[in-house]
Design a protein around this motif. Sequence first.
Motif, PDB file in Angstrom:
ATOM      1  N   GLY A 337       0.787  -1.230   0.000  1.00  0.00           N
ATOM      2  CA  GLY A 337       0.000   0.000   0.000  1.00  0.00           C
ATOM      3  C   GLY A 337       0.813   1.271   0.000  1.00  0.00           C
ATOM      4  O   GLY A 337       0.255   2.360   0.173  1.00  0.00           O
ATOM      5  N   LEU A 338       2.121   1.169  -0.219  1.00  0.00           N
ATOM      6  CA  LEU A 338       2.986   2.345  -0.196  1.00  0.00           C
ATOM      7  C   LEU A 338       2.497   3.403  -1.184  1.00  0.00           C
ATOM      8  O   LEU A 338       2.196   3.097  -2.339  1.00  0.00           O
ATOM      9  CB  LEU A 338       4.425   1.937  -0.529  1.00  0.00           C
ATOM     10  N   THR A 348      -1.527   1.301   4.156  1.00  0.00           N
ATOM     11  CA  THR A 348      -1.281  -0.031   4.685  1.00  0.00           C
ATOM     12  C   THR A 348      -1.375  -1.105   3.611  1.00  0.00           C
ATOM     13  O   THR A 348      -2.099  -0.964   2.630  1.00  0.00           O
ATOM     14  CB  THR A 348      -2.297  -0.383   5.797  1.00  0.00           C
ATOM     15  N   ASP A 349      -0.614  -2.201   3.848  1.00  0.00           N
ATOM     16  CA  ASP A 349      -0.661  -3.341   2.939  1.00  0.00           C
ATOM     17  C   ASP A 349      -1.964  -4.110   3.143  1.00  0.00           C
ATOM     18  O   ASP A 349      -2.586  -4.046   4.204  1.00  0.00           O
ATOM     19  CB  ASP A 349       0.519  -4.282   3.195  1.00  0.00           C
ATOM     20  N   ARG A 354      -9.312  -6.428  -1.292  1.00  0.00           N
ATOM     21  CA  ARG A 354     -10.248  -5.577  -0.559  1.00  0.00           C
ATOM     22  C   ARG A 354     -10.948  -4.646  -1.532  1.00  0.00           C
ATOM     23  O   ARG A 354     -10.319  -4.054  -2.418  1.00  0.00           O
ATOM     24  CB  ARG A 354      -9.498  -4.772   0.504  1.00  0.00           C
ATOM     25  N   LEU A 355     -12.255  -4.523  -1.370  1.00  0.00           N
ATOM     26  CA  LEU A 355     -13.050  -3.667  -2.250  1.00  0.00           C
ATOM     27  C   LEU A 355     -12.664  -2.205  -2.065  1.00  0.00           C
ATOM     28  O   LEU A 355     -12.567  -1.708  -0.939  1.00  0.00           O
ATOM     29  CB  LEU A 355     -14.534  -3.849  -1.931  1.00  0.00           C
ATOM     30  N   ILE A 356     -12.441  -1.495  -3.191  1.00  0.00           N
ATOM     31  CA  ILE A 356     -12.228  -0.044  -3.142  1.00  0.00           C
ATOM     32  C   ILE A 356     -13.610   0.606  -3.126  1.00  0.00           C
ATOM     33  O   ILE A 356     -14.320   0.624  -4.134  1.00  0.00           O
ATOM     34  CB  ILE A 356     -11.401   0.441  -4.347  1.00  0.00           C
ATOM     35  N   GLU A 357     -13.998   1.135  -1.981  1.00  0.00           N
ATOM     36  CA  GLU A 357     -15.361   1.618  -1.793  1.00  0.00           C
ATOM     37  C   GLU A 357     -15.606   3.008  -2.371  1.00  0.00           C
ATOM     38  O   GLU A 357     -16.762   3.419  -2.537  1.00  0.00           O
ATOM     39  CB  GLU A 357     -15.680   1.628  -0.293  1.00  0.00           C
ATOM     40  N   GLN A 358     -14.545   3.729  -2.706  1.00  0.00           N
ATOM     41  CA  GLN A 358     -14.686   5.110  -3.141  1.00  0.00           C
ATOM     42  C   GLN A 358     -15.539   5.239  -4.403  1.00  0.00           C
ATOM     43  O   GLN A 358     -16.232   6.244  -4.594  1.00  0.00           O
ATOM     44  CB  GLN A 358     -13.301   5.727  -3.379  1.00  0.00           C
ATOM     45  N   PHE A 359     -15.518   4.232  -5.262  1.00  0.00           N
ATOM     46  CA  PHE A 359     -16.274   4.327  -6.514  1.00  0.00           C
ATOM     47  C   PHE A 359     -17.780   4.380  -6.268  1.00  0.00           C
ATOM     48  O   PHE A 359     -18.519   5.005  -7.026  1.00  0.00           O
ATOM     49  CB  PHE A 359     -15.923   3.164  -7.445  1.00  0.00           C
ATOM     50  N   GLN A 360     -18.225   3.719  -5.219  1.00  0.00           N
ATOM     51  CA  GLN A 360     -19.644   3.801  -4.883  1.00  0.00           C
ATOM     52  C   GLN A 360     -20.008   5.208  -4.431  1.00  0.00           C
ATOM     53  O   GLN A 360     -21.079   5.723  -4.781  1.00  0.00           O
ATOM     54  CB  GLN A 360     -19.956   2.788  -3.775  1.00  0.00           C
ATOM     55  N   CYS A 403       0.077  13.001  -3.143  1.00  0.00           N
ATOM     56  CA  CYS A 403      -0.500  11.655  -3.146  1.00  0.00           C
ATOM     57  C   CYS A 403      -2.014  11.738  -2.951  1.00  0.00           C
ATOM     58  O   CYS A 403      -2.514  12.621  -2.264  1.00  0.00           O
ATOM     59  CB  CYS A 403       0.110  10.814  -2.023  1.00  0.00           C
ATOM     60  N   GLU A 404      -2.702  10.804  -3.561  1.00  0.00           N
ATOM     61  CA  GLU A 404      -4.136  10.638  -3.338  1.00  0.00           C
ATOM     62  C   GLU A 404      -4.346   9.217  -2.835  1.00  0.00           C
ATOM     63  O   GLU A 404      -4.047   8.251  -3.530  1.00  0.00           O
ATOM     64  CB  GLU A 404      -4.936  10.881  -4.620  1.00  0.00           C
ATOM     65  N   LEU A 405      -4.861   9.084  -1.617  1.00  0.00           N
ATOM     66  CA  LEU A 405      -4.996   7.767  -1.003  1.00  0.00           C
ATOM     67  C   LEU A 405      -6.264   7.040  -1.431  1.00  0.00           C
ATOM     68  O   LEU A 405      -6.430   5.860  -1.120  1.00  0.00           O
ATOM     69  CB  LEU A 405      -4.974   7.905   0.521  1.00  0.00           C
ATOM     70  N   ALA A 406      -7.140   7.723  -2.133  1.00  0.00           N
ATOM     71  CA  ALA A 406      -8.373   7.115  -2.643  1.00  0.00           C
ATOM     72  C   ALA A 406      -8.636   7.672  -4.043  1.00  0.00           C
ATOM     73  O   ALA A 406      -8.161   8.761  -4.386  1.00  0.00           O
ATOM     74  CB  ALA A 406      -9.553   7.415  -1.721  1.00  0.00           C
ATOM     75  N   PRO A 407      -9.362   6.946  -4.886  1.00  0.00           N
ATOM     76  CA  PRO A 407      -9.641   7.419  -6.249  1.00  0.00           C
ATOM     77  C   PRO A 407     -10.263   8.811  -6.264  1.00  0.00           C
ATOM     78  O   PRO A 407     -11.186   9.097  -5.499  1.00  0.00           O
ATOM     79  CB  PRO A 407     -10.612   6.368  -6.788  1.00  0.00           C
ATOM     80  N   LYS A 408      -9.763   9.654  -7.162  1.00  0.00           N
ATOM     81  CA  LYS A 408     -10.247  11.028  -7.306  1.00  0.00           C
ATOM     82  C   LYS A 408     -10.460  11.311  -8.789  1.00  0.00           C
ATOM     83  O   LYS A 408      -9.607  11.004  -9.625  1.00  0.00           O
ATOM     84  CB  LYS A 408      -9.239  12.011  -6.719  1.00  0.00           C
ATOM     85  N   VAL A 409     -11.594  11.903  -9.127  1.00  0.00           N
ATOM     86  CA  VAL A 409     -11.913  12.207 -10.520  1.00  0.00           C
ATOM     87  C   VAL A 409     -10.970  13.282 -11.046  1.00  0.00           C
ATOM     88  O   VAL A 409     -10.696  14.276 -10.364  1.00  0.00           O
ATOM     89  CB  VAL A 409     -13.371  12.684 -10.651  1.00  0.00           C
ATOM     90  N   VAL A 410     -10.455  13.067 -12.253  1.00  0.00           N
ATOM     91  CA  VAL A 410      -9.595  14.051 -12.910  1.00  0.00           C
ATOM     92  C   VAL A 410     -10.495  15.121 -13.514  1.00  0.00           C
ATOM     93  O   VAL A 410     -11.060  14.950 -14.599  1.00  0.00           O
ATOM     94  CB  VAL A 410      -8.713  13.394 -13.995  1.00  0.00           C
ATOM     95  N   GLU A 411     -10.634  16.234 -12.804  1.00  0.00           N
ATOM     96  CA  GLU A 411     -11.563  17.288 -13.212  1.00  0.00           C
ATOM     97  C   GLU A 411     -11.155  17.936 -14.529  1.00  0.00           C
ATOM     98  O   GLU A 411     -12.013  18.417 -15.280  1.00  0.00           O
ATOM     99  CB  GLU A 411     -11.668  18.347 -12.114  1.00  0.00           C
ATOM    100  N   ALA A 412      -9.866  17.961 -14.827  1.00  0.00           N
ATOM    101  CA  ALA A 412      -9.397  18.585 -16.067  1.00  0.00           C
ATOM    102  C   ALA A 412      -9.885  17.834 -17.300  1.00  0.00           C
ATOM    103  O   ALA A 412      -9.812  18.351 -18.418  1.00  0.00           O
ATOM    104  CB  ALA A 412      -7.874  18.670 -16.071  1.00  0.00           C
ATOM    105  N   LEU A 413     -10.388  16.595 -17.106  1.00  0.00           N
ATOM    106  CA  LEU A 413     -10.916  15.802 -18.226  1.00  0.00           C
ATOM    107  C   LEU A 413     -12.438  15.726 -18.189  1.00  0.00           C
ATOM    108  O   LEU A 413     -13.035  14.828 -18.780  1.00  0.00           O
ATOM    109  CB  LEU A 413     -10.332  14.380 -18.179  1.00  0.00           C
TER     110      LEU A 413
END
Length: 537
Positions: A337-338, A348-349, A354-360, A403-413
Amino acid sequence: MDATTSGTPTIQYRNIDQSITTAIVVATPLPQPTFQRQQRHCFGDSAPGEFPLSDNPSVVLHVLTTCDLDPQDLAKLEATCSFFRQPANYYPDFELSLSELAALDMCQKRAIFKPMTTEQRQDFKQRCGGSWKLVLKYLLAGEACCRREKSQAIAGPGHSIAVTSKGVVYSFGSNNSGQLGHDKAEEEWRPRPIRTLQGIRIIQAAAGAGRTMLISDCGQVYAFGKDSFGEAEFGVNGSKMVAAPKLVESLKNIFVVQAAIGNYFTAVLSREGRVYTFSWGSDGILGHHTDVSDMEPHPLLGALEDIPVVQIAAGHCYLLCLAFQPSGMSVYSVGCGLGGKLGHGTRTDEKYPRLIEQFQLLNLQPTMVAAGAWHAAVVGRDGRVCTWGWGRYGCLGHGNEECELAPKVVEALSDVKAVHVATGDYTTFVVSDDGDVYSFGCAESDSLGHNPGNEGQGNRHAHVLNPELVTSLKQIDERVVQVSLTNSIYWNAHTFALTKSGKLYAFGAGDKGQLGIQLATNQTHRGNPQRVNIDLS
């Protein structure tokens, strides 16, 4: 076209007793059109609301099958009209509806589905959710993610692999470990077909540091180059060299459809959507305990044991899995998880997927995942792009290097509908639905395509923090469908852009011949995309 001059057309359709028969449609003179207003009505003794073609449903089935409707369209037909829901009384399953039969027919066109036994098909159907429409949805999703059974190009660390739509494999570039598969260890800048694979159709390829893996349409895996991982990961010491494609015996009993090579480990995906990994399982980091020399596949345990996976993507010591469920797609991550590259809001490793919940939370349904060395990206069904992980050099496209620790939408696109994303070592490419290409991140080796005027110089400081249109690819006047770039922290990067017509363009580092083009004396990079002399159509 005039039917009287073009010959008698033939329509393929089903009847009750046989799977396929032929009907001849004879052209007859059409009556003169009348412009009288007519009221819609049912034919014959049909009840109000009944489908007019119910007297000959085989024609309808032929249309559904040959028009390549997607599973959502077939489901909408069932929801709209009882004609498509009721049993069609056709072979091979008389209880199936027309929509289900059409989905089954389209599944049978796929190379990975054809060899399945009846029992295997039924198990596969239940694993996907109990419907042939869902099986078709799963197969189509895999083809879209990995270009399975289509032409593709792989920009590996120091060497390159190109696969034609017919399954012929070309290799070129660095060959110190025999990773080109030509049964020798000499560099090749000119793309050459791998002769020992003649007669074997390859549908997918993966390239890592000093090694190559190829997947055939029969699910067999061929590997060449270094045959083990270890301390000398990026050298030849301590590992045996295999200079020609060799069948991976430990995978013979698994029908493989995709391979992904990470640092110190490899993952493969079976046609049923099960993930297996081998090597670098020490300390249970991938859900099992092995050492770096273990070449036996181990199933990925945990949350994905009963959920089929559509696509896998491997980065530096971590793995992403695009999972398929009837309700939609989701992403799971496992490993190191580095930098936050697992996307769970921490560093963390994770020993188990593990499900990435941010997309929901973002209301985004993933359709494709890409794992860079230290960062990752996803394309959503609505065309949005999310990135996360280590943001060095601006590789996340958020205008900074954080760094972004969770998925973030690329607003420039936000004004771009993306259909494809590719990640490398602090570098990201996005392809839009109209074929435009955007890139951002580390600009070393000219691998972003924004330095066409500095041939061979390599601007090593003009990093790009926000997505920029790659104008040099716009000028070739070809629609780009795939981008591949080097995903390794130990090699100068190079990039491929594959067009819809099968043309391949290369730029970036070419010091080992990995571009597939001959550079001038003392030239090590190419900033302007140049056509590689291979036809991948």
